[in-house]
Design an enzyme around this catalytic site. Sequence first.
Site, PDB file in Angstrom:
ATOM      1  N   ASP A  33      31.768 -13.315  16.371  1.00 13.98           N
ATOM      2  CA  ASP A  33      32.992 -12.669  15.886  1.00 13.98           C
ATOM      3  C   ASP A  33      34.147 -13.472  16.478  1.00 13.98           C
ATOM      4  O   ASP A  33      34.634 -13.179  17.562  1.00 13.98           O
ATOM      5  CB  ASP A  33      33.026 -11.206  16.338  1.00 13.98           C
ATOM      6  CG  ASP A  33      34.200 -10.453  15.735  1.00 13.98           C
ATOM      7  OD1 ASP A  33      34.677 -10.881  14.680  1.00 13.98           O
ATOM      8  OD2 ASP A  33      34.637  -9.464  16.332  1.00 13.98           O
ATOM      9  N   CYS A  86      38.571 -12.093  10.923  1.00 14.04           N
ATOM     10  CA  CYS A  86      39.465 -11.174  10.205  1.00 14.04           C
ATOM     11  C   CYS A  86      40.640 -11.966   9.648  1.00 14.04           C
ATOM     12  O   CYS A  86      41.787 -11.544   9.715  1.00 14.04           O
ATOM     13  CB  CYS A  86      39.932 -10.026  11.108  1.00 14.04           C
ATOM     14  SG  CYS A  86      40.819 -10.540  12.584  1.00 14.04           S
TER      15      CYS A  86
END
Length: 305
Positions: A33, A86
Amino acid sequence: IKRLGIQNSVVVSMHPKQLEKYFNEYFDMILVDAPCSGEGMFRKYPDTIQNWTIDNVNACALRQYEILNSAIKMLKPGGKIIYSTCTLNIIENEHNIDKLLENKNLIYEDFKLDDIYNSKNGMLKLTPLNFNGEGQFISKIHKINSICSNECKQKSNNNLRKPTKIELEKFIDFCKDNNIKNFYPNYVYNDILMQIHDIDINRLSNINVINAGLRLGEIKYNMFVPDFSFARGINNLEGIKNIELCHEQSIKYIEGESVEVKDCDYEGFVLLSYDGYSIAWGKIKNGIIKNHYPKNIRKKLFNHI
């Protein structure tokens, strides 16, 4: 991890380039991530738009690619990597994956989310236009063959040792007093008695370990002081000495307050529970349970008076 009482985990904080030295082709699956430019959060946090620059995008992409390369080295043959950000630009997302897949030992793997969102070439981009959320990118990569030849560096860990006879005696006495079974410290890490499962201990050498296994507690003032994680690791309260708190008492305790209990002759540390679930340890004297709920997770729940 502490709140859930998870036992088979290790938490570390180190640069991936350092970790790859000790975990050569070790993991079955890795989630990367990655830190990114955050374009997917522009709608939620409009002020972040002012901090966006193309230089930052390029810097993020370079950092992400370096992290991915370290992750590939730590992945077993046959293992899989999930890469997520993101952000929405192709420099940090598709270009990084395409560049990574130039290695012939890596292939993409298509996937679905909720049987609605289909990836393409193992990559899926979600925007607020097509799903109920912010912007996200997800990719799935499969490692076919070994690409590493270096052996892991391993040596004994100076911060990790076996419990002493006195430490074991104090722990066993505590468990007997509280009717606790099926827990046993097999290591001591930085003076914390730990129950560690299925871990190659030598791999933790020279690694900045935040937590390993289940923290049981430590010896202080010639007595065993139980850790919050130990309380949360107790899933079955049957036969265990504990004080069942009412709804209001449990809220007060989680918020950091002491709790008064009537007609109780317990002294010292005792397990506190609510509705059959362990909450934490409390230290009781003269009918007052002194609060030992960790200060960093105490939370004002709602007005209970």
